[in-house]
Write a protein that holds these residues in place. Structure first.
Motif, PDB file in Angstrom:
ATOM      1  N   VAL A 172       0.807  -1.275   0.044  1.00 34.89           N
ATOM      2  CA  VAL A 172       0.126  -0.034   0.146  1.00 34.89           C
ATOM      3  C   VAL A 172       0.671   1.205   0.120  1.00 34.89           C
ATOM      4  N   THR A 251      -4.152   6.780  -0.540  1.00 34.08           N
ATOM      5  CA  THR A 251      -3.801   5.364  -0.905  1.00 34.08           C
ATOM      6  C   THR A 251      -4.166   4.622   0.137  1.00 34.08           C
ATOM      7  N   ARG A 254      -7.856   4.454   0.964  1.00 36.77           N
ATOM      8  CA  ARG A 254      -8.807   3.615   0.083  1.00 36.77           C
ATOM      9  C   ARG A 254      -8.373   2.430   0.160  1.00 36.77           C
ATOM     10  N   GLU A 255      -7.293   1.787   0.208  1.00 36.62           N
ATOM     11  CA  GLU A 255      -6.702   0.378  -0.172  1.00 36.62           C
ATOM     12  C   GLU A 255      -6.114  -0.357   1.052  1.00 36.62           C
ATOM     13  N   PHE A 258      -6.237  -4.660   1.857  1.00 36.86           N
ATOM     14  CA  PHE A 258      -7.192  -4.739   0.460  1.00 36.86           C
ATOM     15  C   PHE A 258      -6.982  -6.726   0.512  1.00 36.86           C
ATOM     16  N   ARG A 269     -14.618  -8.422  -2.600  1.00 36.96           N
ATOM     17  CA  ARG A 269     -13.252  -7.235  -2.530  1.00 36.96           C
ATOM     18  C   ARG A 269     -13.852  -6.304  -1.085  1.00 36.96           C
ATOM     19  N   ARG A 271     -12.033  -3.467   1.480  1.00 34.48           N
ATOM     20  CA  ARG A 271     -10.724  -2.628   1.544  1.00 34.48           C
ATOM     21  C   ARG A 271     -11.311  -1.271   2.125  1.00 34.48           C
ATOM     22  N   SER A 304      -1.835  -3.412 -12.898  1.00 35.26           N
ATOM     23  CA  SER A 304      -3.068  -3.328 -12.246  1.00 35.26           C
ATOM     24  C   SER A 304      -3.959  -4.100 -12.977  1.00 35.26           C
ATOM     25  N   GLU A 320     -11.572  -2.416  -9.446  1.00 32.31           N
ATOM     26  CA  GLU A 320     -10.289  -2.850  -9.403  1.00 32.31           C
ATOM     27  C   GLU A 320     -10.234  -3.807  -8.502  1.00 32.31           C
ATOM     28  N   PRO A 323      -4.957  -3.439  -7.375  1.00 25.67           N
ATOM     29  CA  PRO A 323      -4.269  -2.241  -7.896  1.00 25.67           C
ATOM     30  C   PRO A 323      -2.762  -2.187  -8.108  1.00 25.67           C
TER      31      PRO A 323
END
Length: 500
Positions: A172, A251, A254-255, A258, A269, A271, A304, A320, A323
């Protein structure tokens, strides 16, 4: 017996009241700032308390008027305090059900559900807030009803999940370095433009800033050219550091944590650091996969992977699922989605060379016009100065030539290959992209032409895929019509809306 309407969790109106208070913070602060110093804090507290109470009352009344019903063929949501709204969505129209849990919702153990219909973000059906258990049960119920099954019991067993891809904190952080951003400066500028009246001075007063910096400016001007250059370099390094830090924070939000899993219902998914999202994407609804990279990422071997379906993903037209991953890590994801990569001996059909040349020349128009403007300004400002040099006008010319060269070379790497079940489209030179679409899941095939295309005999083929389009540009006219006919034949084999 028809199902009885239900209400959302009563704690949800507390979250909505707090969310409504956030919109009143800035106006309250601005109003308090206009008061005397002794009463500013008291005024701000009173305005905040009144706003919270008003928001809480309205949120509670709205909660009492919101119900949802899980019927045999659709889910129905009725809402509205003064004007009643009833929204009913058939299960077969629901492409995906996403679960979102913001910071406040996580404190209360609540979630928000979004039933995505594929008709656009404004047409999706949202339901907030539910308990985490009820949210999971309702999501499974809607998905099972959509797939023709029965509604699961509230205490049903959890579905088995197999981990396909995960991102560690180190990865990340690496992704954040690639997402360099100075968006904070833009946001600060927009904030100052909107609320500059609450500051004790005028931010946009250039003369005022010159007076404030007169002392430091005089000091810097006496240090010499070398010291001034060092100062500029330090400033650029600060901006770079700030840009990297901004990218890392955005980032991570958001991620973080993940995880991509394969369940009985499809790809799941999860995250997010503060706002946690949980999305399940059925495999059969995937229409294409997109493998991409960036100029810097490609140099380090990072890629990605995204899946394209009728459901949106937070406003984006694709989901996604990886990523930042190595090429070897994408292989099981691609195979699991049912979209294998092109065969090693695949024959790639290139686009028209005339089209590539015209596209490259088109990229120089703006920069050549800018060069003419620079020459014109020099002629007006210094009409009698014969020592004036046209070198400044060569800068936009050089930029235009570079763009033309880059586009021209990229077009040489653009092409497609057709297989029995899939069509592959590759593009890009410095930033290569590969898109694989299922032929029978295409929604439309459109041929378009421009005046140069009709003159030189090439067409563009646009393949309708969910919210995005796969465009094969610059095909020879005969090849474009032949490819269109072949794709239409494969699209008629089976109704994509009834794929099971």
């Amino acid at each position: 017996m028809p199902a009885a309407p239900r209400r959302t969790d009563p704690r949800g109106f507390v979250i909505k009241a707090i969310e409504g208070l956030r919109a009143a913070i800035l106006p309250a602060a601005a109003f308090a700032f206009t008061r005397d110093g002794d009463s500013a804090l008291l005024v701000g507290a009173i305005v905040g308390a009144v706003s919270l109470a008003l928001s809480g009352v309205l949120s509670y009344l709205a909660w009492t008027r919101l119900t949802y019903t899980v019927g045999e063929s659709d889910i129905r949501v009725e809402s509205g305090l003064f004007s009643r709204n009833a929204r009913s969505v058939p299960y077969e129209r629901i492409q995906d059900v996403s679960v979102t849990q913001g910071p406040l919702a996580r404190i209360f153990g609540l979630v928000a559900l979004t039933f995505e219909t594929g008709a656009g973000a404004g047409e999706d059906l949202s339901l907030s807030y539910l308990s985490a258990e009820e949210g999971a049960r309702l999501r499974d119920a809607v998905q099972d009803r959509r797939d023709g099954g029965a509604v699961p019991a509230a205490d049903g067993e959890a579905e088995a999940a197999r981990l396909l891809f995960a991102m560690t904190p180190r990865r990340v952080f690496t992704l954040g370095l690639f997402n360099f951003s100075l968006v904070v400066f833009g946001a600060a500028g927009a904030f100052l433009a909107q609320y500059d009246e609450i500051l004790p001075f005028d931010v946009w007063d250039i003369e005022g800033w010159n007076r404030r910096l007169a002392g430091p400016g005089a000091f810097l001007s006496g240090l010499g050219v070398v010291s001034q250059a060092i100062g500029v370099i330090v400033l650029l390094l600060f901006l770079a550091l700030f840009g990297f830090a901004t990218g890392i924070v955005r980032t991570a939000l958001r991620e973080w944590n993940f995880r991509l899993e394969r369940t009985d219902k499809g790809f799941r998914r999860r995250r997010g650091l503060l706002t946690r999202t949980d999305v399940v994407l059925p495999v059969r609804r995937v229409q294409a996969v997109m493998r991409s990279t960036g100029f810097v990422r490609a140099r380090f071997g990072w890629h990605s992977l995204s899946l394209v379906s009728l459901a949106a993903d937070a406003g984006a037209s694709n989901h996604e699922v990886a990523p930042l991953a190595r090429a070897a890590e994408l292989v099981p994801l691609v195979e699991e989605s049912g979209f294998p990569p092109p065969a090693p001996d695949a024959v790639w059909h290139p686009i028209s060379r005339i089209f590539a040349l015209i596209e490259a020349l088109a990229r120089t128009r703006f920069w050549l016009l800018l060069a003419l403007v620079v020459l014109g300004v020099q002629a007006v400002v210094q009409p009698s100065d014969t020592s004036g040099s046209p070198w400044l006008a060569l800068v936009p010319v050089a930029i235009g030539l570079w763009k033309a060269l880059r586009v021209g070379i990229a077009m040489l790497y653009t092409g497609y290959t057709l297989e029995a079940e899939h069509i592959h489209l590759r593009s890009g030179w410095l930033t290569p992209h590969l898109i694989t679409g299922a032929r029978e899941k295409l929604q439309s095939v459109e041929i378009s032409s421009s005046p140069p295309g009709r003159r030189f005999g090439y067409r563009s083929l646009r393949l309708g895929v969910a919210g995005t389009g796969l465009t094969i540009p610059g095909l020879p006219t005969r090849a474009a019509h032949a490819l269109r006919a072949e794709l239409l034949a494969s699209m008629r084999r089976r109704d994509f809306s009834r794929l099971n």
